[in-house]
Each structure stands twice: as structure tokens, then as C-alpha cells.
Design an enzyme around this catalytic site. Structure first.
Site, PDB file in Angstrom:
ATOM      1  N   GLU A 232     -30.438  -6.291 -24.828  1.00 58.96           N
ATOM      2  CA  GLU A 232     -29.562  -5.524 -24.108  1.00 58.96           C
ATOM      3  C   GLU A 232     -29.214  -6.249 -22.674  1.00 58.96           C
ATOM      4  O   GLU A 232     -29.415  -5.856 -21.889  1.00 58.96           O
ATOM      5  CB  GLU A 232     -30.164  -4.327 -23.885  1.00 58.96           C
ATOM      6  CG  GLU A 232     -28.932  -3.252 -23.257  1.00 58.96           C
ATOM      7  CD  GLU A 232     -29.517  -2.013 -22.943  1.00 58.96           C
ATOM      8  OE1 GLU A 232     -28.612  -0.901 -22.737  1.00 58.96           O
ATOM      9  OE2 GLU A 232     -30.823  -1.655 -23.415  1.00 58.96           O
ATOM     10  N   ASP A 330     -26.824   7.116 -27.140  1.00 55.48           N
ATOM     11  CA  ASP A 330     -27.627   6.646 -26.217  1.00 55.48           C
ATOM     12  C   ASP A 330     -28.067   7.654 -25.174  1.00 55.48           C
ATOM     13  O   ASP A 330     -28.283   8.770 -25.542  1.00 55.48           O
ATOM     14  CB  ASP A 330     -26.969   5.237 -25.784  1.00 55.48           C
ATOM     15  CG  ASP A 330     -28.348   4.097 -25.116  1.00 55.48           C
ATOM     16  OD1 ASP A 330     -29.198   4.479 -25.378  1.00 55.48           O
ATOM     17  OD2 ASP A 330     -27.751   3.126 -24.744  1.00 55.48           O
TER      18      ASP A 330
END
Length: 436
Positions: A232, A330
């Protein structure tokens, strides 16, 4: 129409629009976006028949929906409902990933009691349910001592919501936590006892391969599926997705593996990308992109200049290789993402715009329904089929451009053949959690 669906044990929805990729057994003519007109018969909470419109001999009292779209209820395979809604008391100071990490860690240490986590989880689930989600996987921060607090809360919440939302949980800790072998073995046992999923966040630490070997060994020992956060970041040197695929191959792991984010892949040289994708496909990994959160966090610049990339991974290239791909919510209203409401229609709308899930639409709708359902081992979820549960969402939109142009806040969510009460929880309910 809502009362007809709520009060009747049997009804026919006539002249509805169904998508080819989310419907089984429909013999009909599909348009270029994959839609066909059909009639759906519901009896005793299940779909008893799906047939092409005007070929099913629908009864005179059939409810004519005039071509409105019906989709199966959503499957949201990557969320963080233990973090949800802490933004008012602990916002991200600068919108960066490190800002989010530090703010969340501080709030967790100070505020995440069982009562606090439970109230925020329940608020999140009521929102997801009202929007039409039927199954959801959440990551649970599991660094000591939080694992002793959040896992019992999750188990209680799973029972409370059984029959409305199928809940799964994956533990979440940085890969460096695996170095404490005895503690990690204890955590794996705790996850197995809760019928959960083993999960870690991977970074390019020097001993990554050794740590991944330990993660896979524990998953094999306890027969656990795996769920990773990987890469990420915009750092082209971040290649833990490739390392996870290699670890899956050398370990002979046979369970399901879901890998989230994989942002750096989109910035790497083509030859490196091809090598990684070949290994991911061979290892049987599935990948979920989190378009809203990654758009928010990635490439945020300290000098307040404009971001230059979207933060999403290479789903088109993955899908072309047969790699299962999904998109999910998310974070919601926490330091990692200041917005969101666990509305998978919003996720799909944003994914379509950011990732170009159109021209052609093809079978991209499976990314919020059938594909994550398979990854989560949920038979019968994410598809419409005769004999299946009458769990679906009725929208006003009659095409993708209509459906994805408005919030569809007046959608009708049908569960077990009845329209549910879609009242969203009031943010004011959380006010007591936001004061010191």
C-alpha cells in the site's frame, strides 16, 4: 410496491433488468451492457423462477418494474469496522498513510474498549445492511492487548447479526509481529478458535521471506485461509505481492488467499509486473482493490500539489490472466479514509470511474458480488438463481449510466422475500463515544 413485497409470501416482479454475469439459468437476449429483461417469481423467501420477460406467462397481478435493475445483495470482502467512525475524535492530521497509522494507533491504545468497539461495529453493520450488503469481512487490529478485546466482541457481533449479514474476520498486524513466534502461534490459535482468517500487513523487511514462511506454516497447521495487506505504497521497490505468491507456491498452500491494495504494482516496470502476475495466477491468489481509500491516501503531497496517480492496482491485467479480482469498501470515517458508509453501490460506482469498469462492462459486476463470495467460501451468495434465497436490491436505474449516476438512496432491499426497513443509523448515536 414496497408494501406488496413486505406483506406477501409470494409475488412476481415482472419486466426487471438482470445482468448476465450475476444471474444463473436465464435464457434471454442480452444487450451490449449485459442486461436482459426478465420476470422473477418469489415464494416463501426464495426465488422459485427466473425467466425471460414475456416468455414466463407472468400473472396479471405481477409487479411491473418497467425495466428497473435488480442486483443480488452485495459482498464486501475488505473492511475495518473495528476502526470505523473514530474520525470525529481522532482525524488524520495530514491525510497521509503515516498520519493515519499514527492517529489510529493512538486512538486504539486510549479508547478501544469492548463497549466502544461493539457500538461502532454495530453502527457500521446497520449501515451496510441498509445499503444491501449480505456478507462482510472485517480486519481486526490484533496487536497486544487489542486481540483480547476485539475478537470476543466480533464473535458476539457475528451471532447477533447471523441471518442478516454473514460476518467474517481476519486478524491484522504488521509482519514484524510474526517475529514473536510464541505470541503469533497463540494468535493463530485464537483466530482458528473463532473460525477466522489469518492476516498480516506485509512490508519489505529484510526477513520477509522467513516471516511469510511462518505465516503460511501457521495457516496450514490450523487450516486457515489467508488475507494480506500488501504494497500500500507508491514505492516501486515494494514487491511483497510477488513474495506472497512465491511463498504460496513453495509452501504448497491449498487454502484461499486474498491480497488487498497492491498499489505499487501499477508503478513498476512492465517486465516486473508480468513476472509478478504470472506468479500470482499460478499460486491462485485473489486480489481486492480499495479504490476510494487508496485514492484518498496515495500520492498525497506535503507541498499540497496535485496527486499524479490513482492508487489502484492492475485489475484489468489480473482479470485477463484469470486472477479473481474484487473491489471493497475498506475504511469508513477513520484516519485512513475520512468518508464512506459501507455502501457497495458507491464503491462500484467509484471503481467504474477510477478503474474503467466499462466499455465494455463485461462481467465486472461480479467484483462486488459473486467473486468475493467465492473467495469467502460463501455458496449461493452474490448471484440470482432459481432455488436461491430471495435476497436482492431493486434500483430505479434501468441502465448502467442511470444506476451509476445517482446515489439510489431510495433503493429497495429485499431479504428472504421481504423488503427491509432501510433506516440508516443517525451519527448522533455515536456522540457519546467522541467525548473524553
Amino acid at each position: 410496491m414496497t408494501s406488496q413485497i413486505s406483506d406477501s409470501g409470494q409475488f412476481v416482479l415482472g419486466n426487471v433488468r438482470l445482468h448476465r454475469s450475476l444471474t444463473l439459468g436465464l435464457a434471454a437476449t442480452f444487450d451490449t451492457d449485459g442486461f436482459a429483461l426478465a420476470d422473477i417469481t418469489v415464494a416463501n423467501g426464495r426465488i422459485s423462477a427466473i425467466a425471460a420477460h414475456k416468455k414466463s406467462k407472468a400473472p396479471a397481478d405481477a409487479i411491473d418494474l418497467a425495466g428497473r435493475i435488480i442486483l443480488p445483495c452485495f459482498v464486501d470482502c475488505h473492511t475495518h469496522i473495528d476502526k470505523g467512525h473514530i474520525w470525529p475524535r481522532k482525524p488524520n492530521p495530514d491525510g497521509t498513510f503515516m498520519g493515519a497509522l499514527n492517529a489510529t494507533g493512538t486512538d486504539r491504545a486510549a479508547r478501544w474498549s469492548a463497549e466502544d468497539v461493539a457500538k461502532r461495529m454495530d453502527f457500521s453493520l446497520r449501515s451496510a445492511y441498509a445499503h444491501g450488503t449480505k456478507a462482510l469481512r472485517t480486519h481486526l487490529d490484533s496487536v497486544p492487548p487489542q486481540e483480547e478485546i476485539s475478537w470476543p466482541v466480533f464473535e458476539t457481533m457475528r451471532e447477533t447479526w447471523r441471518g442478516r449479514i454473514e460476518l467474517q474476520a481476519a486478524c491484522l498486524l504488521g509482519i514484524e509481529g510474526v517475529r514473536d513466534t510464541k505470541w503469533f502461534e497463540k494468535l493463530a490459535k485464537r483466530v482458528a478458535a473463532a473460525k477466522g482468517v489469518l492476516g498480516v500487513v506485509t512490508y519489505m523487511v529484510p526477513d520477509l521471506e522467513e516471516l511469510l514462511d511462518k505465516v503460511f506454516s501457521e495457516a496450514i497447521k490450523h487450516r486457515l485461509d489467508l488475507d494480506f495487506h500488501a504494497d500500500e505504497t507508491d514505492d516501486v521497490a515494494a514487491i511483497s505481492l510477488k513474495k506472497i505468491a512465491e511463498a504460496a507456491l513453495w509452501s504448497g498452500f491449498e487454502g484461499n488467499i486474498l491480497v488487498g491494495h497492491c498499489c505499487s504494482l501499477a508503478r513498476q516496470p512492465d517486465l516486473d509486473v508480468l513476472d509478478t502476475l504470472d506468479k500470482v495466477a499460478k499460486a491462485g491468489l485473489a486480489v481486492v482493490s480499495l479504490p476510494m481509500c487508496n485514492l484518498y491516501l496515495q500520492d498525497r503531497r506535503a507541498d499540497l500539489t496535485t496527486p499524479r496517480w490513482r492508487g489502484v492496482t492492475l485489475l484489468h491485467e489480473m482479470k485477463a490472466r484469470g486472477i479473481p479480482v474484487a473491489v471493497a469498501s475498506d475504511n469508513t470515517r477513520d484516519p485512513f479514509y475520512a468518508y464512506g458508509d459501507l455502501d457497495m453501490l458507491e464503491v462500484y460506482r467509484m471503481a467504474t470511474r477510477i478503474l474503467h469498469f466499462d466499455h465494455p462492462v463485461a462481467d465486472w459486476p461480479q467484483a462486488v458480488a459473486a467473486t468475493p463470495a467465492k473467495v469467502m467460501r460463501l455458496d449461493g451468495f452474490g448471484m440470482l438463481a432459481a432455488g436461491g434465497s430471495a435476497d436482492f436490491i431493486i434500483f430505479k436505474g434501468r441502465s448502467w449510466t442511470e444506476l451509476l449516476s445517482r446515489p439510489e438512496s431510495d433503493r429497495i432491499v429485499v431479504r428472504d422475500g421481504k423488503a427491509i426497513d432501510r433506516q440508516l443509523p443517525d451519527y448522533a448515536e455515536l456522540d457519546e463515544l467522541m467525548v473524553d
